[in-house]
Scaffold this active site. Sequence first.
Site, PDB file in Angstrom:
ATOM      1  N   GLY A 136     -23.496   3.986   4.549  1.00  0.00           N
ATOM      2  CA  GLY A 136     -22.545   4.462   3.539  1.00  0.00           C
ATOM      3  C   GLY A 136     -23.002   4.060   2.157  1.00  0.00           C
TER       4      GLY A 136
ATOM      5  CB  VAL B 251     -18.728  -0.785  -1.212  1.00  0.00           C
ATOM      6  CG1 VAL B 251     -19.015  -2.112  -0.525  1.00  0.00           C
ATOM      7  CG2 VAL B 251     -17.291  -0.750  -1.720  1.00  0.00           C
ATOM      8  N   GLY B 252     -21.691   0.202  -1.133  1.00  0.00           N
ATOM      9  CA  GLY B 252     -23.031   0.048  -0.558  1.00  0.00           C
ATOM     10  C   GLY B 252     -24.131  -0.046  -1.607  1.00  0.00           C
TER      11      GLY B 252
ATOM     12  CE  LYS C  87      -4.550   0.814   0.535  1.00  0.00           C
ATOM     13  NZ  LYS C  87      -5.710  -0.023   0.188  1.00  0.00           N
TER      14      LYS C  87
ATOM     15  N   GLY D 110     -22.456   4.457  -0.932  1.00  0.00           N
ATOM     16  CA  GLY D 110     -21.509   4.862  -1.974  1.00  0.00           C
ATOM     17  C   GLY D 110     -21.310   3.693  -2.914  1.00  0.00           C
TER      18      GLY D 110
HETATM   19  P1  NAD Z   1     -17.509   5.807  -1.501  1.00  0.00           P
HETATM   20  O1  NAD Z   1     -16.806   7.077  -1.192  1.00  0.00           O
HETATM   21  O2  NAD Z   1     -17.994   5.546  -2.871  1.00  0.00           O
HETATM   22  O3  NAD Z   1     -18.774   5.634  -0.529  1.00  0.00           O
HETATM   23  C1  NAD Z   1     -18.709   5.862   0.839  1.00  0.00           C
HETATM   24  C2  NAD Z   1     -20.076   6.324   1.303  1.00  0.00           C
HETATM   25  O4  NAD Z   1     -20.059   6.385   2.730  1.00  0.00           O
HETATM   26  C3  NAD Z   1     -20.475   7.719   0.810  1.00  0.00           C
HETATM   27  O5  NAD Z   1     -21.831   7.696   0.411  1.00  0.00           O
HETATM   28  C4  NAD Z   1     -20.335   8.602   2.065  1.00  0.00           C
HETATM   29  O6  NAD Z   1     -21.290   9.654   2.071  1.00  0.00           O
HETATM   30  C5  NAD Z   1     -20.659   7.607   3.143  1.00  0.00           C
HETATM   31  N1  NAD Z   1     -20.127   7.897   4.470  1.00  0.00           N
HETATM   32  C6  NAD Z   1     -18.903   8.340   4.810  1.00  0.00           C
HETATM   33  N2  NAD Z   1     -18.815   8.457   6.151  1.00  0.00           N
HETATM   34  C7  NAD Z   1     -20.009   8.048   6.652  1.00  0.00           C
HETATM   35  C8  NAD Z   1     -20.546   7.907   7.943  1.00  0.00           C
HETATM   36  N3  NAD Z   1     -19.803   8.210   9.020  1.00  0.00           N
HETATM   37  N4  NAD Z   1     -21.822   7.457   8.085  1.00  0.00           N
HETATM   38  C9  NAD Z   1     -22.560   7.129   7.013  1.00  0.00           C
HETATM   39  N5  NAD Z   1     -22.109   7.238   5.748  1.00  0.00           N
HETATM   40  C10 NAD Z   1     -20.850   7.691   5.571  1.00  0.00           C
HETATM   41  O7  NAD Z   1     -16.492   4.651  -1.012  1.00  0.00           O
HETATM   42  P2  NAD Z   1     -16.536   3.115  -1.422  1.00  0.00           P
HETATM   43  O8  NAD Z   1     -15.606   2.890  -2.534  1.00  0.00           O
HETATM   44  O9  NAD Z   1     -17.936   2.665  -1.486  1.00  0.00           O
HETATM   45  O10 NAD Z   1     -15.832   2.461  -0.140  1.00  0.00           O
HETATM   46  C11 NAD Z   1     -16.536   2.321   1.080  1.00  0.00           C
HETATM   47  C12 NAD Z   1     -15.658   1.566   2.058  1.00  0.00           C
HETATM   48  O11 NAD Z   1     -15.365   0.278   1.537  1.00  0.00           O
HETATM   49  C13 NAD Z   1     -14.316   2.204   2.347  1.00  0.00           C
HETATM   50  O12 NAD Z   1     -13.999   1.948   3.695  1.00  0.00           O
HETATM   51  C14 NAD Z   1     -13.349   1.463   1.441  1.00  0.00           C
HETATM   52  O13 NAD Z   1     -12.023   1.458   1.958  1.00  0.00           O
HETATM   53  C15 NAD Z   1     -13.959   0.074   1.481  1.00  0.00           C
HETATM   54  N6  NAD Z   1     -13.652  -0.761   0.325  1.00  0.00           N
HETATM   55  C16 NAD Z   1     -13.931  -0.333  -0.931  1.00  0.00           C
HETATM   56  C17 NAD Z   1     -13.690  -1.162  -2.013  1.00  0.00           C
HETATM   57  C18 NAD Z   1     -14.031  -0.738  -3.424  1.00  0.00           C
HETATM   58  O14 NAD Z   1     -13.943  -1.585  -4.317  1.00  0.00           O
HETATM   59  N7  NAD Z   1     -14.444   0.477  -3.672  1.00  0.00           N
HETATM   60  C19 NAD Z   1     -13.126  -2.432  -1.820  1.00  0.00           C
HETATM   61  C20 NAD Z   1     -12.874  -2.860  -0.513  1.00  0.00           C
HETATM   62  C21 NAD Z   1     -13.137  -2.014   0.555  1.00  0.00           C
END
Ligand code: NAD
Length: 382
Positions: A189, A193-194, A89, A191
């Site tokens: 969240g 992933v969600g 990383k 975003g």
């Molecule tokens: P993203 O930025 O697309 O989405 C994150 C979402 O979480 C956003 O809607 C944001 O408004 C919301 N958020 C942030 N803080 C918050 C809180 N305290 N309460 C409620 N909502 C909150 O990010 P993502 O790519 O979806 O990643 C989400 C998580 O998953 C991160 O921790 C990331 O490290 C992890 N992750 C992502 C991937 C990937 O493929 N993108 C893979 C493995 C792990």
Amino acid sequence: MTRLAGAQEEGRVEDAFRFADELGPLMIVHIHRPSLGLKAVVAIDNTACGPSVGGVRMAPDVSTEEAFRLARAMTLKNAAAGLPHGGGKSVIFGDPRMPRAQKERLIRGFAAAIRDLADYIPGPDMGTDETAMAWIKDETGRSVGLPRELGGIPLDEIGATGFGLAEAVDVAVGQIGLSLKGARVAVQGFGSVGIHAARYLGKKGTILVAASDTQATIVDTDGLDIEALSALKAAGRSVKEYPRGRVLDRDAVIDMPCDIWIPAARPDVITAENVARLDTRIVAQGANIPCTPEAERALAVRGILVLPDFIANAGGVICAATEYQQGTQSQAFAAIEEKIRANTMAVLADAKRSGTLPREAAVSLAVGRIRRAMQTRRWDSR
Ligand code: NAD
């Protein structure tokens, strides 16, 4: 061979060996280019399974420790997924919203500095995207998470991680006698992933009853319209602007009665203090380390099944590894489905047999693979 660079960061000389154990880190490299305003750290944790893959994070408050912890998480995730890659990383100190020209200069400078670190393949992470990966590829000849035009498989656009999470849940429900038909899902969240986790689970019959972002939680026990909600988010708006349902405060999502609770926002959101508020049967970890160890133990005591992050959210890195091998999008989906289903099954069966937490079973699965790989390597096996 272990090579560790002396570390000077924020005027403080660090003892880089304080992270060391039998797995790594192999190297921690500090990069300083004053003329560019570039300060960065690369942690290559373990390469027994192959060259390390891991994201490049850009934020003003990153640290060497964060780089190492994230690199170790990638070592475990990549080994558990059976990928021919170790864990690494990197972190770049800086505000990711800086002007584009400045960001390109900084990232190209970073890439030039890691050109000879062939054991590290960079990918996107917080503060970097596919364009940044294209700049790095241009400078070094290697990166993953590239734009389509350069052979990339856009993992966030296709929802690689959310897809894998849905497959893990599909396996888990069979273990606890829950049907996905009508199962209630809450997502913290909403975003990348969600949204995709909700979408792929929805295709299997679940109902999204709550979703949150940094501003609010939206609730509708009759089911939220996932496409309408994700259109709102794509337009840069909040879930609170959804026209139906009830708007509650940001953390109300934790209290929402449901069957599948998906943390997909930040680390350490479930702690010993708030874990009793969760009213669910499964916690499917989309975010990395969303629960503290105490919270995970408390969930197990209550019989709530936890699907550990580095097993359930490996879809993104499996997709990236497929891209690196010049595979296609459909091969990526097939690999995610096969690997995540097999691992979830193995981890849950082992946890049940040995009476341990799923996370402990997952660590043992990953470390077993790394140790066996280390035995095949000249410099790692002794
Ligand atoms: P993203 O930025 O697309 O989405 C994150 C979402 O979480 C956003 O809607 C944001 O408004 C919301 N958020 C942030 N803080 C918050 C809180 N305290 N309460 C409620 N909502 C909150 O990010 P993502 O790519 O979806 O990643 C989400 C998580 O998953 C991160 O921790 C990331 O490290 C992890 N992750 C992502 C991937 C990937 O493929 N993108 C893979 C493995 C792990």
